[in-house]
Scaffold this active site. Structure first.
Site, short mmCIF file in Angstrom:
data_model
loop_
_atom_site.label_atom_id
_atom_site.label_comp_id
_atom_site.label_asym_id
_atom_site.label_seq_id
_atom_site.Cartn_x
_atom_site.Cartn_y
_atom_site.Cartn_z
N LYS A 88 0.67 -6.64 8.32
CA LYS A 88 0.58 -5.47 7.43
C LYS A 88 0.62 -4.14 8.20
O LYS A 88 1.09 -3.14 7.67
CB LYS A 88 -0.68 -5.54 6.58
CG LYS A 88 -0.57 -6.61 5.48
CD LYS A 88 -1.64 -6.43 4.45
CE LYS A 88 -1.42 -7.36 3.26
NZ LYS A 88 -1.70 -8.78 3.60
N GLU A 110 -4.02 0.93 -2.58
CA GLU A 110 -4.78 -0.02 -3.37
C GLU A 110 -4.89 -1.29 -2.54
O GLU A 110 -4.04 -1.56 -1.70
CB GLU A 110 -4.12 -0.30 -4.72
CG GLU A 110 -3.14 -1.45 -4.74
CD GLU A 110 -1.87 -1.17 -3.96
OE1 GLU A 110 -1.47 -0.01 -3.85
OE2 GLU A 110 -1.28 -2.14 -3.44
N SER A 376 1.92 -15.18 9.67
CA SER A 376 1.68 -13.81 9.21
C SER A 376 0.32 -13.24 9.61
O SER A 376 0.19 -12.04 9.77
CB SER A 376 1.85 -13.72 7.69
OG SER A 376 1.00 -14.63 7.01
#
Ligand code: PLP
Length: 394
Positions: A88, A110, A376
């Site tokens: 991310k 968010e 990930s």
């Protein structure tokens, strides 16, 4: 060719379905993002931070014992080794640099599980920019360690108290905030979802994953292309990054792994490609889980990062056109895969990522096929879930 068109569509999926009040914000972003990303000064700063702050390139690791188990070479793209523990951060670094160039002085985001909130709070601290993260009240309780991380990083976590008090309510609050602060605020969306240009912009920031994979595979195998790439899909950003430079290479199979929760037909699932129908969510036309009259169905997965009722428009298109194969994996199968990987390779994966590993049991391949699994994220954040399971299996 698989590419986004000028209107922001992948085939019939995408677009920008937004309230009137956001048109100028989205137009501003849409008209500038490609030029800003292409600026040499932007690229220089982005690449330098990816290298020295995030720790890229992330290694491509030949997992020998795993390869032996499945009787074919399996490489792991180690996004788990990035700063903050997942892919991310690639996107939030890109967007904070973009926000600065747009003259923005305030960031909103968010978050559901808190992972994107942490990655956003991290880059805001890095740049000294005010950061407000909207989070459902229920999620604030469920994800206390990430709430503490965001606070420690100097972000303000604002509870969303309406509806089911989860991700979609936090998203509504963030959009409301943006409408009220159109000039000074940039909204950092955390996956390849949302109105155009977000899906394309986030995919470009995550595309560093497949860019590195190409040269790393060539170094290790003599060929830039694997036979199969496997990635888990929540909104779809790590998958988009892992697929990006292979989208138009037909010889590379793309496998998208979704969370089946308790099982696709149990009513407790997040397998959007199976259960979803065409509609609009979070500002784009895509596949989503909805009732006949268009109410969003609450998704369920043991893994908070895959617990999303839609998928990004790129993935809706890839699956709809059979360019990507969708696989769904239950909670139990993901837990089994997490323990398998931990014990065979000494790598504890995130619960999201564990779904991708379970797909190795489900797809067809031939011995000798080179498989890349996009790892990930790391499993530290999921230890409480794993410990409960460990107590059961001993
Ligand atoms: C958030 C997250 C995901 C799911 O998000 P995508 O946008 O689909 O990549 C997957 N894995 C990890 C480790 C995550 O933190």
């Amino acid at each position: 060719m698989i590419a986004i068109d000028e209107r922001g569509y992948y085939g019939e999926f995408g677009g920008a379905f937004i309230p009137e009040m956001l048109h100028s914000n989205i137009d501003n972003l849409r008209s500038k993002y490609l030029d800003i990303i292409a600026e040499p000064a932007f690229q220089k700063e982005f690449q330098a931070l990816l290298k020295d702050y995030v720790g890229r390139p992330s290694p491509l690791y030949l997992a020998e014992r795993l390869s032996e188990k499945y009787n074919t070479p399996i490489y792991l793209k180690r996004e788990d080794l990035n700063h903050t523990g997942a892919h991310k951060i690639n996107n939030t670094i890109g967007q904070i640099l973009l926000a600065k160039r747009l003259g923005k002085t305030r960031i909103i985001a968010e978050t559901g599980a808190g992972q994107h909130g942490v990655a956003t709070a991290t880059v805001c601290a890095l740049m000294g920019i005010e950061c407000i993260v909207y989070m459902g009240e229920v999620d604030i309780e469920r994800q206390a360690p990430n709430v503490s991380r965001m606070r420690m990083l100097g972000a303000e976590v604002r509870p969303a108290k309406s509806g089911s008090k989860t991700l979609k309510d936090a998203t509504n609050e963030a959009i409301r905030d943006w409408i009220n602060h159109p000039v000074d605020t940039h909204y950092i969306i955390g996956s390849v979802v949302g109105p155009h240009p977000y899906p394309d912009m986030v995919a470009r920031f995550q595309s560093v994953i497949s860019e590195e994979m190409k040269w790393q595979l060539e170094e290790k195998t003599g060929k830039t292309n694997p036979d199969i790439i496997i990635a888990c899909v929540g909104g779809g950003s790590n998958a988009a990054g892992a697929y990006y430079h292979y989208l138009n290479e037909k010889d590379v199979r793309l496998v998208a792994v979704e969370a089946a929760g308790l099982g696709v037909n149990t009513g407790e699932s997040a397998a959007t490609s199976v259960l979803g129908t065409k509609g609009i969510i979070h500002g784009s036309r895509t596949l989503l889980m909805q009732t006949d009259d268009g109410q969003i169905i609450e998704p369920y997965s043991i893994s908070a990062g895959l617990d999303y009722p839609g998928i990004g428009p790129m993935h809706a298109h890839l699956i709809d056109t059979a360019r990507a194969e969708a696989v769904s994996v239950t909670d139990q199968e993901a837990l089994d895969a997490a323990f398998m990987l931990s014990r065979i390779e000494g790598i504890i994966p995130a619960l999201e990522t564990a779904h991708a590993f379970s797909a190795l049991d489900k797809i067809e391949y031939q011995s000798g096929d080179v498989i890349v699994v996009n790892l990930s994220g790391r499993g530290d954040k999921d230890l409480n879930t794993y410990i409960k399971y460990l107590d059961k299996i001993g």
